[in-house]
Enzyme design. Structure first.
Site, PDB file in Angstrom:
ATOM      1  N   THR A 108       0.841  -1.183  -0.095  1.00 16.78           N
ATOM      2  CA  THR A 108      -0.056   0.159   0.057  1.00 16.78           C
ATOM      3  C   THR A 108       0.793   1.217   0.131  1.00 16.78           C
ATOM      4  O   THR A 108       2.132   1.288   0.352  1.00 16.78           O
ATOM      5  CB  THR A 108      -0.724   0.003   1.221  1.00 16.78           C
ATOM      6  OG1 THR A 108      -1.473   1.270   1.160  1.00 16.78           O
ATOM      7  CG2 THR A 108      -0.027  -0.449   2.681  1.00 16.78           C
ATOM      8  N   ASP A 109       0.330   2.331  -0.495  1.00 17.85           N
ATOM      9  CA  ASP A 109       1.014   3.844  -0.459  1.00 17.85           C
ATOM     10  C   ASP A 109       0.950   4.108   1.171  1.00 17.85           C
ATOM     11  O   ASP A 109       1.928   4.993   1.333  1.00 17.85           O
ATOM     12  CB  ASP A 109       0.322   4.634  -1.195  1.00 17.85           C
ATOM     13  CG  ASP A 109      -1.175   4.861  -0.928  1.00 17.85           C
ATOM     14  OD1 ASP A 109      -1.757   4.262  -0.084  1.00 17.85           O
ATOM     15  OD2 ASP A 109      -2.111   5.644  -1.876  1.00 17.85           O
ATOM     16  N   GLU A 110       0.072   3.548   2.101  1.00 18.44           N
ATOM     17  CA  GLU A 110       0.147   4.132   3.200  1.00 18.44           C
ATOM     18  C   GLU A 110       1.303   3.871   4.228  1.00 18.44           C
ATOM     19  O   GLU A 110       1.703   4.614   5.226  1.00 18.44           O
ATOM     20  CB  GLU A 110      -1.065   3.592   4.032  1.00 18.44           C
ATOM     21  CG  GLU A 110      -2.486   3.798   3.335  1.00 18.44           C
ATOM     22  CD  GLU A 110      -3.520   3.810   4.076  1.00 18.44           C
ATOM     23  OE1 GLU A 110      -3.601   3.791   5.436  1.00 18.44           O
ATOM     24  OE2 GLU A 110      -4.558   3.413   3.671  1.00 18.44           O
ATOM     25  N   TYR A 134      -2.273  -0.331  10.765  1.00 19.26           N
ATOM     26  CA  TYR A 134      -2.368  -0.986   9.653  1.00 19.26           C
ATOM     27  C   TYR A 134      -1.078  -0.734   8.811  1.00 19.26           C
ATOM     28  O   TYR A 134      -0.425  -1.688   8.096  1.00 19.26           O
ATOM     29  CB  TYR A 134      -3.834  -0.475   8.733  1.00 19.26           C
ATOM     30  CG  TYR A 134      -3.482  -0.722   7.406  1.00 19.26           C
ATOM     31  CD1 TYR A 134      -3.613  -2.157   6.901  1.00 19.26           C
ATOM     32  CD2 TYR A 134      -3.586   0.164   6.442  1.00 19.26           C
ATOM     33  CE1 TYR A 134      -3.346  -2.584   5.456  1.00 19.26           C
ATOM     34  CE2 TYR A 134      -3.514   0.116   5.091  1.00 19.26           C
ATOM     35  CZ  TYR A 134      -3.400  -1.423   4.640  1.00 19.26           C
ATOM     36  OH  TYR A 134      -3.257  -1.676   3.270  1.00 19.26           O
ATOM     37  N   LYS A 138       1.771  -3.144   7.377  1.00 22.75           N
ATOM     38  CA  LYS A 138       2.096  -3.576   5.806  1.00 22.75           C
ATOM     39  C   LYS A 138       3.769  -3.103   5.689  1.00 22.75           C
ATOM     40  O   LYS A 138       4.265  -3.960   4.935  1.00 22.75           O
ATOM     41  CB  LYS A 138       1.212  -2.738   5.008  1.00 22.75           C
ATOM     42  CG  LYS A 138      -0.005  -3.165   4.740  1.00 22.75           C
ATOM     43  CD  LYS A 138      -0.333  -4.610   4.458  1.00 22.75           C
ATOM     44  CE  LYS A 138      -0.144  -4.692   2.992  1.00 22.75           C
ATOM     45  NZ  LYS A 138      -0.410  -6.140   2.635  1.00 22.75           N
TER      46      LYS A 138
HETATM   47  P1  TYD Z   1     -10.923   4.281   3.469  1.00 26.19           P
HETATM   48  O1  TYD Z   1     -11.609   3.903   2.168  1.00 26.19           O
HETATM   49  O2  TYD Z   1     -11.165   3.826   4.938  1.00 26.19           O
HETATM   50  O3  TYD Z   1      -9.340   4.152   2.797  1.00 26.19           O
HETATM   51  P2  TYD Z   1      -7.949   4.627   3.557  1.00 26.19           P
HETATM   52  O4  TYD Z   1      -8.141   5.068   5.010  1.00 26.19           O
HETATM   53  O5  TYD Z   1      -7.207   3.588   3.515  1.00 26.19           O
HETATM   54  O6  TYD Z   1      -7.566   5.875   2.793  1.00 26.19           O
HETATM   55  O7  TYD Z   1     -11.016   5.859   3.765  1.00 26.19           O
HETATM   56  C1  TYD Z   1     -10.896   6.789   2.290  1.00 26.19           C
HETATM   57  C2  TYD Z   1     -10.924   8.272   2.950  1.00 26.19           C
HETATM   58  O8  TYD Z   1     -12.238   8.649   3.405  1.00 26.19           O
HETATM   59  C3  TYD Z   1     -10.161   8.256   4.321  1.00 26.19           C
HETATM   60  O9  TYD Z   1      -9.705   9.571   4.101  1.00 26.19           O
HETATM   61  C4  TYD Z   1     -11.170   8.423   5.287  1.00 26.19           C
HETATM   62  C5  TYD Z   1     -12.412   8.851   4.548  1.00 26.19           C
HETATM   63  N1  TYD Z   1     -13.567   8.198   5.114  1.00 26.19           N
HETATM   64  C6  TYD Z   1     -14.676   9.234   5.532  1.00 26.19           C
HETATM   65  O10 TYD Z   1     -14.782  10.170   5.517  1.00 26.19           O
HETATM   66  N2  TYD Z   1     -16.057   8.114   6.059  1.00 26.19           N
HETATM   67  C7  TYD Z   1     -15.774   7.037   5.934  1.00 26.19           C
HETATM   68  O11 TYD Z   1     -17.171   6.611   6.486  1.00 26.19           O
HETATM   69  C8  TYD Z   1     -14.908   6.316   5.624  1.00 26.19           C
HETATM   70  C9  TYD Z   1     -14.986   4.772   5.829  1.00 26.19           C
HETATM   71  C10 TYD Z   1     -13.512   6.903   5.145  1.00 26.19           C
END
Ligand code: TYD
Length: 334
Positions: A108-110, A134, A138
């Site tokens: 992942t990029d994270e 998380y 990774k």
């Molecule tokens: P997510 O799909 O959980 O991926 P990641 O955390 O790996 O980037 O979230 C994408 C973005 O959307 C992240 O900035 C968190 C935001 N988000 C919301 O604003 N509301 C939500 O209910 C969720 C699940 C994520």
């Protein structure tokens, strides 16, 4: 090739995802865990496995905040166990020449942390700085894979991808969660100010990149994969609302945007992710085929056309429990 699909069928796994495979005769489903060393050793032996494409992971940041232990188990110990099985069968028992094998690790990029506005996108040379449990799990697994290449000569490749979206995505992630909540006229939870930026990659583009790396990428290399679509979360949510206004208008005629609800931010929320996919473009000729407009349209259409899939997921008690745990206690901010 024949694909042996090993899956532990934990909460996000579902046999529903395998119903529309294009060539089912080339696919065998195996229910099992990457944490079980004896079982993995047996699988390599029985099926003469020469290539591993390691997707198996706990991948939802919010879950890693509420329960990091499972991430350490699956992502770190699980990757170690799978590496050990490959090392034993390919190298110690000398069943294949190195040129016949490949351990491909999906990451992942994270692992790179978070970018400030205007900072350049991450390359394969960027230092790791994971922020969530998380991302840290990774990062650890990437380091283990790399070390097996350096120490034991295991032929590996690693790809670090940006946020995936598309059909079959479990609706805990932003895009499917918003689509399904909007269809059901439930609140659309936006964390913080909604101005966080992610680099959205359609799952088909991700898979085409993985296939290229497997077939053309040299062992011992890593590639960044990004969708080159970097809008703020709020733009994603609003675009989904606008698509649904066209595809499935609300019974009362109101706009789906009225369902948007700002809620308390995720702790340690990374502000911005952006991938520089220049290396895979230059060296392997990959490029994403989906832009976000057609990708989101295609994804919304898929969820609308698969109510039986959605129903099967919705019925899972664990999913309902997760929604209650993550959202019912998240105070509304606007
Ligand atoms: P997510 O799909 O959980 O991926 P990641 O955390 O790996 O980037 O979230 C994408 C973005 O959307 C992240 O900035 C968190 C935001 N988000 C919301 O604003 N509301 C939500 O209910 C969720 C699940 C994520």
């Amino acid at each position: 090739v024949h694909v042996f699909n090993l899956d532990a069928l934990t909460y996000a796994g579902s046999l529903e995802n395998l119903k529309e495979l294009p060539s089912p005769e080339r696919h065998t489903f195996i229910n099992g865990s990457i944490l079980d060393q004896e079982f993995l050793n047996g699988l390599f032996q029985k099926h003469q496995i020469d290539t591993v494409v390691h997707f198996a992971a706990e991948s939802h940041v919010d879950r890693s905040i509420l329960g990091p232990g499972q991430f350490v188990q699956t992502n770190i110990v699980g990757t170690f166990t799978l590496l050990e099985a490959a090392r034993k069968f390919w190298i110690q028992e000398n069943n294949f020449q190195p040129s016949q094998t490949r351990f491909h690790h999906i990451s992942t990029d994270e692992v790179f942390g978070s970018l400030a506005p205007g900072e350049p996108a991450w390359t394969e040379e960027t230092s790791y700085a994971p922020n969530s449990p998380y991302a840290a799990s990774k990062a650890a697994s990437d380091h283990l894979v790399r070390s097996y290449g350096h120490t034991y000569g295991l032929p590996y490749t690693i790809t670090n991808c940006s946020n995936n979206y598309g059909p079959y995505q479990f609706p805990e992630k932003l895009i499917p969660l918003i689509i399904l909540n909007a269809i059901e006229e439930k609140p659309l939870p936006v964390y913080g100010d909604g101005q966080q930026v992610r680099d959205w990659l359609h799952v088909d583009d991700h898979c085409s990149a993985i296939h290229l790396v497997l077939t053309k990428g040299a062992a011992g290399t890593t590639f960044n994969i990004g969708g080159e679509n970097q809008p703020a979360n709020m733009t994603i949510v609003e675009t989904i609302c606008d698509i649904l206004d066209e595809q499935k208008p609300r019974a009362n005629g109101a706009a789906h945007r009225e369902l948007i609800q700002f809620v308390k931010d995720r702790p340690g929320h990374d502000r911005r992710y952006a991938m520089d996919a220049g290396k895979i473009r230059r060296e392997l000729g990959w490029h994403p085929r989906h832009n976000l407009t057609d990708g989101l349209l295609n994804t919304v259409d898929w969820y609308l056309a698969h109510p039986e899939w959605v129903l099967a997921i919705r019925k899972q008690l664990e999913y309902q429990a997760w929604l209650a745990k993550n959202y019912d206690t998240r105070e509304k901010t606007a």
